[in-house]
Structure formats: C-alpha cells, structure tokens
Motif scaffolding. Sequence first.
Motif, PDB file in Angstrom:
ATOM      1  N   GLU A 250       0.835  -1.191   0.000  1.00 14.58           N
ATOM      2  CA  GLU A 250       0.000   0.000   0.000  1.00 14.58           C
ATOM      3  C   GLU A 250       0.872   1.244   0.000  1.00 14.58           C
ATOM      4  O   GLU A 250       1.850   1.339   0.735  1.00 14.58           O
ATOM      5  N   ASP A 251       0.495   2.204  -0.815  1.00 10.83           N
ATOM      6  CA  ASP A 251       1.251   3.440  -0.958  1.00 10.83           C
ATOM      7  C   ASP A 251       0.887   4.397   0.172  1.00 10.83           C
ATOM      8  O   ASP A 251      -0.271   4.827   0.269  1.00 10.83           O
ATOM      9  N   ALA A 254      -0.815   7.468  -1.026  1.00 10.57           N
ATOM     10  CA  ALA A 254      -2.219   7.269  -1.394  1.00 10.57           C
ATOM     11  C   ALA A 254      -3.113   7.295  -0.161  1.00 10.57           C
ATOM     12  O   ALA A 254      -4.242   7.795  -0.208  1.00 10.57           O
ATOM     13  N   ARG A 255      -2.628   6.756   0.961  1.00 13.40           N
ATOM     14  CA  ARG A 255      -3.407   6.814   2.191  1.00 13.40           C
ATOM     15  C   ARG A 255      -3.563   8.250   2.671  1.00 13.40           C
ATOM     16  O   ARG A 255      -4.568   8.617   3.270  1.00 13.40           O
ATOM     17  N   THR A 259      -5.995   7.805  -3.569  1.00 11.78           N
ATOM     18  CA  THR A 259      -5.290   7.144  -4.671  1.00 11.78           C
ATOM     19  C   THR A 259      -5.163   8.028  -5.899  1.00 11.78           C
ATOM     20  O   THR A 259      -4.079   8.187  -6.471  1.00 11.78           O
ATOM     21  N   SER A 260      -6.267   8.643  -6.332  1.00 16.02           N
ATOM     22  CA  SER A 260      -6.235   9.447  -7.558  1.00 16.02           C
ATOM     23  C   SER A 260      -5.363  10.683  -7.401  1.00 16.02           C
ATOM     24  O   SER A 260      -4.583  11.037  -8.288  1.00 16.02           O
ATOM     25  N   ALA A 263      -1.680   9.767  -7.323  1.00 14.93           N
ATOM     26  CA  ALA A 263      -1.229   9.462  -8.674  1.00 14.93           C
ATOM     27  C   ALA A 263      -1.042  10.744  -9.477  1.00 14.93           C
ATOM     28  O   ALA A 263      -0.079  10.880 -10.242  1.00 14.93           O
ATOM     29  N   SER A 327       7.680   5.908  -5.151  1.00 14.58           N
ATOM     30  CA  SER A 327       6.740   4.970  -5.755  1.00 14.58           C
ATOM     31  C   SER A 327       7.303   3.571  -5.736  1.00 14.58           C
ATOM     32  O   SER A 327       8.470   3.342  -6.043  1.00 14.58           O
TER      33      SER A 327
END
Length: 352
Positions: A250-251, A254-255, A259-260, A263, A327
């Motif tokens: 899990e990134d 992103a948390r 997520t979007s 990115a 990443s």
Amino acid sequence: MHFTAQDLARVHVAGGPDVMWEIVLSAAQLTGTAGQAVFGPWRVHARTRLRHLPASHRRLIRYLAPPVGDFPDFLTPPQATQSLPAGINAVLSLPSRRLRQDLAVLPHAPHWARPLADADPVALAELADALHGYHRAVLTPVWPRLRTAIDAERAARARVLLSHGIDGLLNSLRPTLRWSAPVLEADYPVDRDLHLAGRGLLLVPSVFCWRTPVTFIDPGLPPVLVYPLDLTPGWVSDPAALSGRASGTEDPLARLLGTSRAAALRLVEDGCTTGELARRAGLSQPSASQHTAVLREANLITSVRRGNEVIHTLTPLGTALLLANPSSAGPSRGTAKGAAALPDARRSGIAR
C-alpha cells in the motif's frame, strides 16, 4: 570546552542537519564496522550505490574522509547549513593557502592530490562533482529519515531548554558530553582544551557522528561541536526505504492524499499540462482540473498558463513529499523516480 558568561548566552542548536558534516562523517563510516547494528544495512546499500560513481571520485572521498583520524576543516564550512551548493561553493572559493594548511592534516598525500592543494580549477571542479555525486548516491535515499531524527532531537532539546535553561540543555547531553560549569567535557582521543572566549557554541546533532563528538582542528574557527544522536538499530534498516521504494503493497502517499490525487501528484513530477495529466491518469478533464486545484492550494504544485494551456510542476514541498514516499513501481515516465531522483570516525576534530 571552557565557557564564559558570554558563551552561555550564545549557545544554540543547528536548525537542521548539516549536509557537509553528514557527508564527511558518513564517508568515514563506510569503511568501518563500528555501530554495525545501527549502520550495517545502510553500509550495504551505500557501497552498492557508490559503485556507480567514477573511481576517481570514490578515491578522492576516501582520501579526504579517512575512517580514523583527522580530516580537513575546509570540508565542513558554515555555509553548508544553507544548502549543499552553498557549502560546496564556499569550499571552491578558498585560497590555496587555506587548502594546503587544512590538507596537511592528512598523512602521505598522494601525487594526484597536489593540484587540489594548489586550488587548481580542474581539481576543485572534480571535488565538487565528487561531493554532489556522493550525496546523491549515499545520503539522498536516507535524507528524509535523517532529517526526521535530527528534527526529533532538536524538539527534545528545545523542551529541555524551555524548562531548565542553558544549564539544563548542556546537562541533557550526558553521557556523551558532561557539563560541570563552566566546562563541557567529552571522552576524546587526545587531551585538548578549547576556550570559547565569548564566541559561543553551535551544537550540531548528527546521525553519522558515532560515539565521540567532533569539532574543528583549528581553534580559531567559529566554535562548533558535532555530537552523535542516540540511534536505535533499525532507524533506517528497511531495505525498501534504502533502495528508494515504498515498503509493503500500500502506498503511504495514497493513504494520505487518496489514490487518484497521489497518482496525479506523481504524474506532475516531470511537468505536464492538465490535458496530459488527464490522459496519463485516465481521468476526465474536469477531474484532472479539480485534482490540480487541490494540489495547488496545498502548495504541492504550481501552475503557469502558457497560451491555451496550463503547465503544472512540483513545488519544493511537493518534491520533498515524493522523495519521502517513493513509488513502489520504480522509475517510469510520469511516476516518482525513487532512488534515482534522489552519511568508526574518530576525527581528531575531537581527535583534533
């Protein structure tokens, strides 16, 4: 170190890590085995990354920062507290007299080091390239954790200072340093007294200083005392962190951002228009515009209009956030570059 009343009024702690001290002290740590539980994993990855540097650069760093003994004072100028380029520029501007004087502390100077002592422009340029390359290869992957450790140290000392004053601050440096007013003592390879004489003292916490504090050889330089942090094994032992990849599946970014949006931030790294961002991320144009607006408001990106297009690039804060959360996908177009984007020294400094 002998203090006067004026010195006690001029004691302060460095505002953050000193990049040149960390370069020199980490280089001295590379060839040793001291503190293996703390530095062992870092050594393995650092040595691997250093193989990509030119052999002449590795040789120069080894010569200037030996694992035991003195190293030249000019390698750690006060300007380095501003930035690495500022520190290197300060070194490059030194006269040959100062370079020769400081290099004299290194025994058995090889013939290829003579141009450096003469302030030869080519030799100085190679030194600058070697320092930049070493920093990129060895320190950049661990810099977020290094800075976090030093920020935590500063916060702890600040609490002591607010509650107990300078006397309490100096007392809190035990057992590495022992305060018995008006003298600050440390175990040191040689018997030495340094009289501050009203100049004050800059305390510099360091990750790569090990066991013994360090100071300048020349007592005429502004007084600085670099002291080791009390690091625990595993402070940077995560192989994923050392190699510049996020650990686990899990990134963390992103948390934090979603997520979007995470990115989108990664896709902006190399600069892109709103349309390019939408295409790369598989978003609609309005969604891409919304993400860039939020990132811009958070000071993670900046946007500049050029004709009919808006070009987005990272701010320093956005760059720092990506460096701290590389990443897991590794280097690729539109993704964070990870490690690619992106210090037992017994200095007679205190062995000085």
